[in-house]
Design a protein around this motif. Structure first.
Motif, PDB file in Angstrom:
ATOM      1  N   MET A 452       9.478  -6.948   2.478  1.00 17.78           N
ATOM      2  CA  MET A 452      11.026  -6.674   2.744  1.00 17.78           C
ATOM      3  C   MET A 452      11.889  -7.113   1.998  1.00 17.78           C
ATOM      4  SD  MET A 452       9.594  -5.302   5.372  1.00 17.78           S
ATOM      5  CE  MET A 452      10.549  -4.104   6.189  1.00 17.78           C
ATOM      6  N   ARG A 453      12.133  -7.592   1.228  1.00 17.18           N
ATOM      7  CA  ARG A 453      12.901  -7.990   0.341  1.00 17.18           C
ATOM      8  C   ARG A 453      13.043  -7.188  -1.381  1.00 17.18           C
ATOM      9  NH1 ARG A 453      13.512 -13.048  -1.494  1.00 17.18           N
ATOM     10  NH2 ARG A 453      16.539 -12.868  -1.120  1.00 17.18           N
ATOM     11  N   CYS A 454      11.534  -7.079  -1.590  1.00 17.35           N
ATOM     12  CA  CYS A 454      11.431  -6.755  -2.691  1.00 17.35           C
ATOM     13  C   CYS A 454      10.789  -4.968  -2.666  1.00 17.35           C
ATOM     14  CB  CYS A 454      10.169  -7.414  -4.186  1.00 17.35           C
ATOM     15  SG  CYS A 454      11.058  -9.281  -4.022  1.00 17.35           S
ATOM     16  N   SER A 455       9.543  -3.883  -3.812  1.00 14.54           N
ATOM     17  CA  SER A 455       9.460  -3.430  -3.971  1.00 14.54           C
ATOM     18  C   SER A 455       8.139  -3.571  -3.881  1.00 14.54           C
ATOM     19  CB  SER A 455      10.148  -2.267  -5.005  1.00 14.54           C
ATOM     20  OG  SER A 455      11.449  -1.715  -4.410  1.00 14.54           O
ATOM     21  N   SER A 456       7.606  -4.684  -3.299  1.00 13.51           N
ATOM     22  CA  SER A 456       6.371  -4.566  -4.053  1.00 13.51           C
ATOM     23  C   SER A 456       5.414  -5.604  -2.584  1.00 13.51           C
ATOM     24  CB  SER A 456       6.333  -6.233  -5.116  1.00 13.51           C
ATOM     25  OG  SER A 456       6.991  -7.328  -3.939  1.00 13.51           O
ATOM     26  N   ARG A 457       3.650  -5.681  -2.516  1.00 11.20           N
ATOM     27  CA  ARG A 457       3.161  -5.871  -1.393  1.00 11.20           C
ATOM     28  C   ARG A 457       3.156  -7.610  -1.139  1.00 11.20           C
ATOM     29  NH1 ARG A 457      -0.895  -1.470  -3.739  1.00 11.20           N
ATOM     30  NH2 ARG A 457      -0.094   0.594  -3.556  1.00 11.20           N
ATOM     31  N   LEU A 458       2.655  -8.110   0.131  1.00 12.73           N
ATOM     32  CA  LEU A 458       2.775  -9.030   0.205  1.00 12.73           C
ATOM     33  C   LEU A 458       0.670  -9.483   0.030  1.00 12.73           C
ATOM     34  CD1 LEU A 458       4.760  -9.668   3.384  1.00 12.73           C
ATOM     35  CD2 LEU A 458       5.497 -10.449   0.910  1.00 12.73           C
ATOM     36  N   VAL A 459       1.104 -10.532  -1.099  1.00 15.97           N
ATOM     37  CA  VAL A 459      -0.679 -11.332  -1.432  1.00 15.97           C
ATOM     38  C   VAL A 459      -1.200 -12.666  -0.262  1.00 15.97           C
ATOM     39  CG1 VAL A 459      -1.708 -12.637  -3.231  1.00 15.97           C
ATOM     40  CG2 VAL A 459       0.210 -10.863  -3.722  1.00 15.97           C
ATOM     41  N   VAL A 460      -2.483 -11.983   0.162  1.00 16.14           N
ATOM     42  CA  VAL A 460      -2.550 -12.465   1.299  1.00 16.14           C
ATOM     43  C   VAL A 460      -3.139 -14.194   0.184  1.00 16.14           C
ATOM     44  CG1 VAL A 460      -4.629 -13.072   2.860  1.00 16.14           C
ATOM     45  CG2 VAL A 460      -4.049 -10.517   2.115  1.00 16.14           C
ATOM     46  N   HIS A 461      -2.595 -15.160   1.539  1.00 17.63           N
ATOM     47  CA  HIS A 461      -3.042 -16.721   0.488  1.00 17.63           C
ATOM     48  C   HIS A 461      -4.062 -17.243   2.440  1.00 17.63           C
ATOM     49  CE1 HIS A 461      -1.088 -17.307  -2.791  1.00 17.63           C
ATOM     50  NE2 HIS A 461      -0.220 -16.233  -2.997  1.00 17.63           N
ATOM     51  N   LEU A 462      -4.928 -16.764   2.171  1.00 22.14           N
ATOM     52  CA  LEU A 462      -6.311 -17.267   3.688  1.00 22.14           C
ATOM     53  C   LEU A 462      -6.785 -18.049   3.683  1.00 22.14           C
ATOM     54  CD1 LEU A 462      -7.495 -15.020   5.083  1.00 22.14           C
ATOM     55  CD2 LEU A 462      -9.763 -14.896   4.450  1.00 22.14           C
ATOM     56  N   ARG A 463      -6.217 -19.131   2.601  1.00 30.46           N
ATOM     57  CA  ARG A 463      -6.427 -20.877   3.707  1.00 30.46           C
ATOM     58  C   ARG A 463      -5.363 -21.491   4.042  1.00 30.46           C
ATOM     59  NH1 ARG A 463      -9.630 -23.223  -2.021  1.00 30.46           N
ATOM     60  NH2 ARG A 463     -11.190 -22.057  -1.578  1.00 30.46           N
ATOM     61  N   GLN A 464      -3.851 -21.067   3.945  1.00 32.35           N
ATOM     62  CA  GLN A 464      -2.507 -21.430   4.344  1.00 32.35           C
ATOM     63  C   GLN A 464      -2.279 -20.580   5.195  1.00 32.35           C
ATOM     64  OE1 GLN A 464      -3.564 -20.763   1.098  1.00 32.35           O
ATOM     65  NE2 GLN A 464      -3.208 -22.291  -0.653  1.00 32.35           N
ATOM     66  N   GLY A 465      -3.057 -19.564   5.670  1.00 38.63           N
ATOM     67  CA  GLY A 465      -2.562 -18.637   6.784  1.00 38.63           C
ATOM     68  C   GLY A 465      -1.412 -17.584   6.618  1.00 38.63           C
ATOM     69  N   PHE A 466      -0.866 -17.546   5.971  1.00 38.71           N
ATOM     70  CA  PHE A 466       0.492 -16.292   5.791  1.00 38.71           C
ATOM     71  C   PHE A 466      -0.043 -15.891   4.236  1.00 38.71           C
ATOM     72  CE2 PHE A 466       0.944 -20.447   2.892  1.00 38.71           C
ATOM     73  CZ  PHE A 466       1.254 -20.300   1.577  1.00 38.71           C
ATOM     74  N   LEU A 467       1.295 -14.742   4.069  1.00 40.14           N
ATOM     75  CA  LEU A 467       1.336 -13.774   3.324  1.00 40.14           C
ATOM     76  C   LEU A 467       2.100 -14.116   2.250  1.00 40.14           C
ATOM     77  CD1 LEU A 467       1.675 -10.718   5.936  1.00 40.14           C
ATOM     78  CD2 LEU A 467      -0.678 -11.427   4.041  1.00 40.14           C
ATOM     79  N   ARG A 468       2.942 -13.753   1.188  1.00 44.95           N
ATOM     80  CA  ARG A 468       3.580 -14.557   0.264  1.00 44.95           C
ATOM     81  C   ARG A 468       3.818 -13.827  -0.966  1.00 44.95           C
ATOM     82  NH1 ARG A 468       1.793 -19.580  -3.352  1.00 44.95           N
ATOM     83  NH2 ARG A 468       2.454 -20.782  -1.110  1.00 44.95           N
ATOM     84  N   CYS A 469       5.081 -12.559  -0.894  1.00 50.20           N
ATOM     85  CA  CYS A 469       5.738 -12.437  -2.146  1.00 50.20           C
ATOM     86  C   CYS A 469       5.592 -12.989  -3.456  1.00 50.20           C
ATOM     87  CB  CYS A 469       7.299 -11.539  -1.687  1.00 50.20           C
ATOM     88  SG  CYS A 469       7.658 -10.600  -3.198  1.00 50.20           S
ATOM     89  N   HIS A 470       4.823 -12.163  -4.325  1.00 51.03           N
ATOM     90  CA  HIS A 470       4.530 -13.863  -5.848  1.00 51.03           C
ATOM     91  C   HIS A 470       5.788 -13.604  -6.589  1.00 51.03           C
ATOM     92  CE1 HIS A 470       0.000 -14.562  -5.120  1.00 51.03           C
ATOM     93  NE2 HIS A 470       1.301 -15.079  -4.529  1.00 51.03           N
TER      94      HIS A 470
END
Length: 735
Positions: A452-470
């Motif tokens: 929601m803060r960038c013109s990009s997609r969130l990356v899946v970090h499955l082990r940590q259980g979250f989505l992160r913008c790089h």
């Protein structure tokens, strides 16, 4: 009106305005180049004295006095003043901010700058008698430290760090027992446990390179050392340092692009050049150690200085040689504050000092290659690998449009990894995407988790259980159903390093897999510990990003697999193809560096692309010819010169108005510079800020500078200047 009123100090401050500020010296005896603390508005500021004079244009009633001076600190020299003044003028940046930003953090504070004392350690008579068996077996680090002290009599902190990264706790325990004594020592003397007197024999190309540079070592001469990966460029550096520092009257500056390349180069230099005190300068150092190393360089005590881009501004009174390793790397370009390019600044510094500068790369920047081809730089080419038994790896493109992939891996690549496992050899899978998966996709409505803060997609970090913008670092928990249509069937799509690691565990359960990316190396010393494990043969398959693409030498690694490179082939960035070729050449060079043949498998949908054809032949010069032809036709660097005004705000409207004003004003200043209309960059929104940019283009560097010099003060005076964030980027690398 100029008034005469005793000692007046002209002081540069870290404030975003041009010019310097006058203060009363009060007879303090401060010299030019020394730090002072002065009042500036309601705050106290650290400044650098640029001039001591007896007159000022400031009325006596408004003239303030300095609050504190640091006469016991050595002053900055005139060479650094002049270099930073040149940079401030060329990159259109306030001189005071440029000057202060080049100092270590401790010297930008208002308190006196102190450093931690260094010690060497030796066994006491009681410690000599005790013996290693007196230390419990579970205290493995203590036993290693004790054994090293027993063997070498006395060790300083740098040598103990080679024994173990946890040496301090062990040495404190031995000190408490009375088995070890500590003595304060000269911090610049870098001691190594692995000092080596073995000098590998140079081949003909290496010998020619060393002799050519030494023959003109007494004057300014830029040299491009173009050597394929594994050709022994580092050995050329070592021989030059040996020869040019042998008279005990010189210093050398060695620039490297990234922090993770500094420890291994430092270790090799320490081993081969133990007679020359060596320090490193990079952002992973603590503030105290960084200041200490900087001062050792400033005093001339440190003879070899290895550092990242900011090190180019380090005071070096006895500088005799500059080396820029991996000169093509984009990390040399500063992307905020003063947007300087360390390679270009190093060239200016070497020219002003009248000394040689060596630019090393297997895939030089096209600007550098063009200068070498035109005769402005000397060109030294090395086409042979330094290890006589080693051969260039065979490069094979696997057409993934014609095969069925298993979790992103082709049958050809899986078979090749199995063969290496059977032979006890190592493999490297290169994918420049960390995380588990690049996107979280709804199979019903095709929704993709956005940032929601960038013109990009969130990356899946499955082990940590979250989505992160790089891009901005935003994190959120993985959603369990589609927020658009409510569908619970959400799939991680695409591959990242984490998913690849998981896939390999299923396909090759017997393999020992190690993932090396920014996530797995967050812990201090994590990367060095991983590299030790690789060299010790404790890893069968490496999965990594560009952190592994350059500088590392793994003798038992014979296979490199490259995944997901096609997106860069059709990027809107005109430098994308050049960067991809350099990256693939670098990662391909990790294979077959010893006596075992190497193979590189590149998975692509476009196996006949000209980039891959050049890569198969390992022919950078031929590919550079075609790229330079494209650049000349399109009027891009090195045939044209560019500058970019970047602006951002919470709303795009003021950004556009500001850039439109800049565009209109620049056109009025002259027609020799091509001024484009304001546009949105590829990443339109970043970290919640709406972005825009304005491009300037000219066929003459000086013409462009004249326009920028007139334009920037007008932009600073514009009413919107303080309501948005904006910056000028001269010679931009990113758009």
């Amino acid at each position: 009106m100029t008034e005469t009123m005793g000692e007046i100090l002209r002081v540069a401050l870290d404030v975003p305005v041009d010019g310097v500020f006058d203060y009363r010296g009060n007879g303090s005896g401060v010299a030019v180049g020394q730090r002072v603390v002065v009042p500036f508005g309601p705050r106290k500021q650290v400044g650098i004295v640029l001039e001591v004079t007896g007159s000022t244009d400031v009325p006596a009633a408004k003239l303030k006095s300095i609050l504190q001076s640091f006469e016991d600190e050595p002053p900055l020299d005139s060479e650094i003043f002049a270099l930073l003044k040149f940079c401030a003028d060329y990159y259109q940046y306030p001189y005071g901010q440029a000057l202060l930003s080049a100092l270590p953090g401790r010297l930008r504070q208002t308190e006196p700058a102190t450093t931690r004392k260094q010690f060497s350690y030796a066994l006491t008579p009681a410690g000599m008698v005790a013996g290693v068996d007196a230390i419990p077996a579970r205290q493995a680090v203590q036993r290693r430290v004790y054994a090293a002290l027993l063997e070498h009599c006395s060790l300083n902190e740098s040598a103990l760090a080679e024994v173990s990264s946890c040496w301090r706790k062990a040495i404190n325990a031995l000190l408490e027992n009375g088995w070890v004594k500590a003595e304060e020592t000269f911090a610049g003397l870098r001691q190594s446990l692995t000092a080596s007197s073995v000098q590998p024999e140079l081949n003909q190309e290496q010998t020619h390179a060393v002799n050519a540079i030494l023959a003109e070592s007494g004057s300014f001469k830029p040299w491009l050392l173009h050597g394929i990966t594994g050709s022994g460029k580092t050995e050329v550096y070592i021989r030059l340092l040996q020869a040019m520092l042998a008279d005990n009257d010189g210093q050398a500056l060695v620039l490297v692009p990234e922090i993770n390349l500094t420890p291994q180069l430092e270790a090799r230099f320490r081993s081969r050049l133990p007679e020359f005190p060596l320090v490193s300068l990079h952002s992973n150092l603590g503030e105290s150690e960084r200041l200490q190393n900087w001062r050792l360089a400033q005093s001339g005590a440190a003879r070899i200085i290895i550092g990242t881009r900011l090190s180019v501004f380090t005071p070096l009174p006895r500088l005799r040689l500059v080396i820029v390793d991996e000169e093509h790397d984009t990390s040399y370009k500063q992307q905020d504050s003063m947007r300087y390019h360390a390679r270009d600044v190093a060239l200016v510094r070497a020219q002003r000092r009248n000394i040689p500068i060596l630019l090393g790369s297997a895939t030089p920047a096209l600007e550098t290659w063009h200068n070498a081809q035109s005769g402005r730089y000397g060109l030294l080419s090395m086409h042979e690998r330094a290890v006589s038994q080693s051969q260039l790896p065979k490069v094979v493109c696997v057409d993934v449009s014609k095969v069925e992939l298993r979790d992103g891996l082709s049958p050809h690549l899986i078979k090749a990894m199995r063969e290496r496992l059977d032979r006890g050899e190592q493999s490297l899978l290169f994918i420049n995407r960390r995380g588990y998966s690049p996107v979280l996709l709804c199979t019903a409505c095709q929704w993709i988790a956005p940032c929601m803060r960038c013109s990009s997609r969130l990356v899946v970090h499955l082990r940590q259980g979250f989505l992160r913008c790089h891009h901005c670092g935003h994190e959120q928990k993985i959603v369990r159903q589609c927020p658009s249509c409510g569908n619970p069937d959400l799939h991680p799509t695409g591959h990242g390093t984490q998913r690849l690691e998981e896939t390999l565990a299923k396909l090759l359960p017997e393999a020992r897999v190690l993932r090396v990316d920014r996530d797995s190396t967050r812990r201090k010393n994590a990367l060095s510990d991983m590299l030790v494990a690789v060299h010790a043969g404790e890893v069968d398959i490496l999965v990594g990003t560009q952190m592994l693409a350059k500088g590392h030498d793994f003798p038992n690694l014979t296979l490199v697999g490259v995944l997901d490179t096609d997106s860069a082939l059709f990027s809107p960035d005109f430098r994308a193809a050049e960067r991809l070729f350099a990256q693939l050449m670098q990662v391909a060079g990790r294979a077959g560096r010893a006596d075992k043949p190497g193979e590189v498998l590149i998975q692509t949908t476009f196996p006949e692309h000209s980039l891959f054809n050049a890569l198969r032949r390992q022919d950078f010069p031929a590919y550079a010819v075609s790229l330079l032809h494209e650049r000349e036709t399109a009027q891009f660097p090195p045939y044209e010169f560019l500058a970019l005004v970047k602006a951002e705000a919470n709303d795009y409207s003021p950004v556009h108005r500001f850039l439109q004003y800049a565009s209109d004003t620049a056109r009025e200043l002259g027609n020799e510079v091509l001024v484009y209309d304001p546009v949105r960059p590829q990443m339109e929104r970043l970290k919640g800020m709406e972005r825009g940019q304005l491009l300037f283009q000219a066929n003459n560097r000086q013409v462009l500078q004249v326009v920028l010099r007139q334009l920037v003060p007008l932009l600073r005076a514009h009413p919107l200047s303080n309501k948005i964030r904006w910056a000028l980027d001269v010679d931009p690398q990113e758009f």
